[in-house]
Design an enzyme around this catalytic site. Structure first.
Site, short mmCIF file in Angstrom:
data_model
loop_
_atom_site.label_atom_id
_atom_site.label_comp_id
_atom_site.label_asym_id
_atom_site.label_seq_id
_atom_site.Cartn_x
_atom_site.Cartn_y
_atom_site.Cartn_z
N SER A 1 -8.49 2.67 8.40
CA SER A 1 -8.98 2.74 7.03
C SER A 1 -8.16 1.87 6.11
O SER A 1 -8.69 1.06 5.33
CB SER A 1 -8.95 4.20 6.55
OG SER A 1 -9.35 4.29 5.21
N ARG B 1 -14.86 11.83 6.90
CA ARG B 1 -13.55 12.39 7.26
C ARG B 1 -13.12 13.43 6.24
O ARG B 1 -12.55 14.47 6.59
CB ARG B 1 -12.50 11.28 7.34
CG ARG B 1 -12.61 10.39 8.57
CD ARG B 1 -11.75 9.15 8.41
NE ARG B 1 -10.35 9.51 8.21
CZ ARG B 1 -9.47 8.73 7.60
NH1 ARG B 1 -9.84 7.57 7.08
NH2 ARG B 1 -8.22 9.12 7.48
N HIS C 1 0.85 -1.19 0.00
CA HIS C 1 0.00 0.00 0.00
C HIS C 1 0.88 1.23 0.00
O HIS C 1 1.87 1.29 0.74
CB HIS C 1 -0.91 0.03 1.23
CG HIS C 1 -1.73 1.28 1.32
ND1 HIS C 1 -2.89 1.46 0.61
CD2 HIS C 1 -1.53 2.43 2.02
CE1 HIS C 1 -3.38 2.67 0.87
NE2 HIS C 1 -2.58 3.27 1.72
N LYS D 1 -9.37 -2.36 4.76
CA LYS D 1 -9.53 -2.71 3.35
C LYS D 1 -8.52 -3.79 2.93
O LYS D 1 -8.85 -4.72 2.22
CB LYS D 1 -9.34 -1.47 2.47
CG LYS D 1 -10.41 -0.41 2.63
CD LYS D 1 -10.32 0.63 1.54
CE LYS D 1 -9.08 1.48 1.62
NZ LYS D 1 -9.13 2.49 2.69
N ASP E 1 -15.74 1.64 6.06
CA ASP E 1 -14.67 2.57 5.69
C ASP E 1 -15.15 3.58 4.66
O ASP E 1 -14.79 4.76 4.72
CB ASP E 1 -13.47 1.80 5.16
CG ASP E 1 -12.37 2.75 4.68
OD1 ASP E 1 -11.82 3.46 5.54
OD2 ASP E 1 -12.10 2.79 3.48
#
Length: 438
Positions: free
Chosen positions: A187, A172, A86, A191, A165
């Site tokens: 978050s 947010r 990520h 995922k 999320d």
């Protein structure tokens, strides 16, 4: 539901700086998922968390609750170790596009859920969708079938994965609570873990073109997220990388895909491949596919030299409905109508290529979006971008601007001309890969 689980009671406790229980956090996430909490109540608790923070235990509880708010992909039929990466986003960051097939070519499965661009960055999904016909919206059964068949899939978040999320991130975004480390951890991990991965590597960027400008803040996030993920039983590492100039020489959706294809052919820019090898090496190490970093890099290099990584990329594109010819010929990607070179007016060394300035120019061309529902132009952007430290002469191209109109090209040229600085003295080289956090 107990008294303390009513929204106003949970909000009050966090407002006063108290630690929330697992049950209270589960009530909050359940309220976001089923609509039993009003948006203003969810927003109030998000702001209380932003201001008061969360303990490591609270962050784990929040991540677990968000993870369990939807389905968790069953990839037990995939016999290989499953690794994912990520990135916190950056200008020209197309690492996922070529890294995923490189790692898959080394015998490690890569089930990757990616996002769209918002603000000054182009998202992985937008880049992938520049490939004619390619689908990023797969159902969990389609996702599982592709993973079992080829061990590689790059998709967007489905309706089944961590639905809490999507709701909380939208709030947010409009309540100025995005930059909150516990909320970022939950978050990202909810995922990622919902895809059934075994190990995870994070690319946490810092600098002018990153969402986190300060290295210390990026390090704080890296430490926090690795602790939470490891506490939840998923071996995780973070790689801190600098993002002051764009990564690679191309910024823009189709142009970045073309550059990733160059990487798969063994001709990728040095800085881009440095980050690629650093992240990919940690993925192979955590997956048990390499015994040290030297071995991991050698395996990744071999995936390019043998052509196996490019084969994996072609398999993924075809499996997701895309035109596989792009793997051998990027000219099948969308092409902008106008191409204009930006020429240097001075001789000297490139001392600065401001990532944020380049990103704004590319967003102005139409490659990015300022709203989530805004379409993007896949063909526009810049390529052939000079790198800091290079010697240039008068009249030499600093980059090529790809635009939908001559006027847009000229406007982008003005923005980028202020983002590139040329001096008489070669700058001191900066360290691109800063450190690795376990």
């Amino acid at each position: 539901m107990g008294t303390l689980h009513f929204p106003q009671q949970v909000i009050r406790r966090k407002r006063d700086g108290l630690e929330l229980s697992r049950a209270e956090i589960e009530a909050f996430v359940r309220g976001a998922t089923d609509g039993s909490w009003a948006d203003y109540q969810l927003s109030a608790l998000l702001m209380a968390i932003f201001l008061r923070g969360m303990t490591p235990s609270e962050t784990v509880f929040l991540t677990e609750a968000m993870l369990k708010s939807g389905s968790i992909a069953d990839l037990s039929g995939v016999r290989m170790v499953k690794a994912d990466k990520h990135s916190r986003g950056g200008v020209g960051d197309k690492v996922s596009l070529h890294l995923a097939p490189m790692v898959a070519a080394c015998g490690v499965a890569v089930p990757m859920v990616s996002g769209r661009g918002l603000g000054h960055t182009c998202g992985t999904l937008d880049k992938l969708e520049s490939i004619p016909g390619l689908r990023v919206s797969l159902s969990i059964p389609e996702f599982r079938a592709q993973m079992e068949r080829i061990g590689l899939c790059l998709i967007g978040q489905t309706a089944e994965l961590a639905p809490a999320d999507r709701k909380l991130y939208a709030l947010r975004d409009v309540t100025a609570t995005v930059e909150c480390i516990p909320l970022i951890c939950a978050s990202i991990l909810s995922k990622k873990l919902a895809t059934g991965i075994d190990v995870l590597v994070l690319d946490v960027k810092f600098g002018r073109g990153a969402f986190m400008k300060d290295k210390e803040a990026a390090l704080e996030l890296a430490v926090a997220i690795t602790k939470v993920a490891n506490a939840m039983g998923t071996p995780t590492r973070a790689v801190l990388t600098a993002m002051d100039e764009p990564l690679g020489r191309a910024v823009g959706n189709a142009l970045e895909v073309a550059e990733s294809i160059l990487c798969l052919g063994g001709a990728g820019p040095r800085d881009l491949m440095e980050v690629t090898y650093a992240i990919g090496g940690e993925m192979l190490l955590l997956a048990g596919a390499a015994h040290d970093r030297t071995h991991a890099r050698a395996r990744l290099e071999r995936s390019l030299e043998s052509g196996l990584a490019l084969v994996k990329f072609r398999e993924m594109v075809e499996a997701q409905g895309g035109d596989p010819r792009v793997a051998g010929d990027p000219s099948f990607l969308p092409r902008a109508r106008f191409r204009r070179p930006l020429q240097s007016v001075a001789r000297g060394f490139v001392t600065r290529v401001d990532a944020l300035g380049v990103a704004y120019a590319v967003q102005h061309l139409g490659a990015g979006r300022s709203r989530a529902d805004q379409p993007v132009d896949h063909a526009v952007g810049v390529d052939g971008l000079v790198k800091v430290g290079e010697l240039v002469t008068v009249g030499q191209s600093l980059c090529t601007i790809h635009a939908s109109s001559d006027g847009a090209a000229r406007e982008a040229m003005e923005i980028i001309s202020t983002a590139i600085e040329i001096g008489e003295t070669a700058p001191v080289a900066t360290r691109l890969v800063d450190r690795i956090v376990d």
